[in-house]
Design an enzyme around this catalytic site. Sequence first.
Site, PDB file in Angstrom:
ATOM      1  N   GLY A 212       0.837  -1.205   0.000  1.00 18.86           N
ATOM      2  CA  GLY A 212       0.000   0.000   0.000  1.00 18.86           C
ATOM      3  C   GLY A 212       0.861   1.239   0.000  1.00 18.86           C
ATOM      4  O   GLY A 212       2.047   1.185  -0.317  1.00 18.86           O
ATOM      5  N   ASN A 213       0.288   2.370   0.342  1.00 15.78           N
ATOM      6  CA  ASN A 213       1.077   3.601   0.480  1.00 15.78           C
ATOM      7  C   ASN A 213       0.434   4.516   1.510  1.00 15.78           C
ATOM      8  O   ASN A 213      -0.616   4.190   2.062  1.00 15.78           O
ATOM      9  CB  ASN A 213       1.284   4.290  -0.875  1.00 15.78           C
ATOM     10  CG  ASN A 213      -0.031   4.709  -1.491  1.00 15.78           C
ATOM     11  OD1 ASN A 213      -0.744   5.548  -0.949  1.00 15.78           O
ATOM     12  ND2 ASN A 213      -0.372   4.097  -2.630  1.00 15.78           N
ATOM     13  N   ASN A 214       1.080   5.674   1.756  1.00 13.48           N
ATOM     14  CA  ASN A 214       0.670   6.542   2.865  1.00 13.48           C
ATOM     15  C   ASN A 214      -0.504   7.473   2.570  1.00 13.48           C
ATOM     16  O   ASN A 214      -0.845   8.302   3.401  1.00 13.48           O
ATOM     17  CB  ASN A 214       1.852   7.427   3.289  1.00 13.48           C
ATOM     18  CG  ASN A 214       2.910   6.620   3.994  1.00 13.48           C
ATOM     19  OD1 ASN A 214       2.602   5.616   4.634  1.00 13.48           O
ATOM     20  ND2 ASN A 214       4.166   7.020   3.862  1.00 13.48           N
ATOM     21  N   SER A 215      -1.109   7.370   1.401  1.00 11.70           N
ATOM     22  CA  SER A 215      -2.195   8.302   1.073  1.00 11.70           C
ATOM     23  C   SER A 215      -3.377   8.106   2.024  1.00 11.70           C
ATOM     24  O   SER A 215      -3.771   6.972   2.312  1.00 11.70           O
ATOM     25  CB  SER A 215      -2.649   8.065  -0.373  1.00 11.70           C
ATOM     26  OG  SER A 215      -3.836   8.765  -0.607  1.00 11.70           O
ATOM     27  N   ALA A 280      -3.481   7.909  -5.060  1.00 14.07           N
ATOM     28  CA  ALA A 280      -2.087   7.467  -5.106  1.00 14.07           C
ATOM     29  C   ALA A 280      -2.140   5.995  -5.495  1.00 14.07           C
ATOM     30  O   ALA A 280      -2.213   5.110  -4.634  1.00 14.07           O
ATOM     31  CB  ALA A 280      -1.428   7.657  -3.746  1.00 14.07           C
TER      32      ALA A 280
END
Length: 404
Positions: A212-215, A280
């Site tokens: 995943g990512n930090n968005s 994102a």
Amino acid sequence: MLKGKNIILGITGSIAAYKAAILVRSLVKEGADVKVIMTPLAKEFISPLTLATLCKNPILVDFFNPENGDWNSHVDLGLWADLYLIAPASANTMGKMAHGIADNLLLTTYLSAKCPVMIAPAMDLDMYQHPATLKNIEILKSYGNTIVEATSGELASGLIGKGRMEEPEVITEKIKLFFAQQEGEKKKLSNKKILITAGPTYEQIDPVRFIGNNSTGKMGFAIAEELAERGAIVDMVCGPTAEKASHKNIIVHNVVSANDMLHKSLELFDSSDVSIMAAAVADFTPVNKDQQKVKRGKENLTIELKPTADIAKTLGQSKRDNQIMVGFALETQNEEFNAKDKLTRKNLDFIVLNSLNDKGAGFGYDTNKITIIDNQNNIQKFELKTKREVAGDIADKILTYFED
Ligand code: CTP
């Protein structure tokens, strides 16, 4: 006309409180539904009975009715109102509003009100000139409150100078203008369908793990709320996020992976006038997704990844002339160069650039600092602002494509 508008009138302890009766009558005559909140001192200047008769609503002073214990909910009042007008506003009340003091119903309602606030000060000229008052007025303006400046003339003290509350008829006109402008802005996007992608995507590795990512999706949701308030119908295709939409014009379509997001976006794209790619999206996804949980081993683990589809580019390729596409670029170096490259590569109309090098910009913050670059190479740089204000700037840019 103010038909259908809910207005709270807050009255403070000032000799100008007598003008509140004319103000209530004038607002009611224009069709507004008016509820009056008075500070305890205001009752010494004008009778609640007079005001209740004019606005045809009970007058609110205390947190609860001492006779039957009914609770006057400041939160409900704040939600009910389309506008909170405080007139006359004394130096004392403005000072408390500026500094978050909430020791009466007028002030607790101010702190919880979600609607626009208009303040018409009234006081003696020396109080008005005092640096503390002037500073408080500046603070209130910085909260987005509108100040209806006091006028000059003979004051109750006998002195002549600035401090008279603006005349009720003029305040009513200002309120009508305010709502007319608000409606005008809304109308400009009222038939528009807008597609927004937001949040991160999760690419499953096995049944319990993902890439995943930090968005957080905050920027996308702020844009959705702003556009919905301007009358647009918004479809949000949104990866896993804790954010919630509150406007009735926003339809949220929850997705998980980049592939899900692509398919949902393709489904909605054709009927959209504007597409805003704020998600994102993961650029890579595992080639093989394990059906069982991957067990710990002694060896290094290599996960083979393949590129995901570029959603913005895919939609951009089939964009019609009457469709507007907006992209985002979050960069760490060569910011403008990279953003312009994405603008061209993805066939966007404009791109919103933010740099991780700017303090307060990027994932998780409630603020953002953006530069808008369009395909005519116009560049607009903005200050650090709240994400909601940034959403306003993006909405203003979108509006320019629909102006005659
Ligand atoms: N985007 C998209 N689909 C992708 C990747 C990006 O729709 N698979 C969109 C984003 O929502 C954003 C714009 O493309 O509006 C730019 O995203 P970004 O990740 O900065 O661009 P990439 O093309 O992935 O380039 P980079 O190599 O910098 O990651």
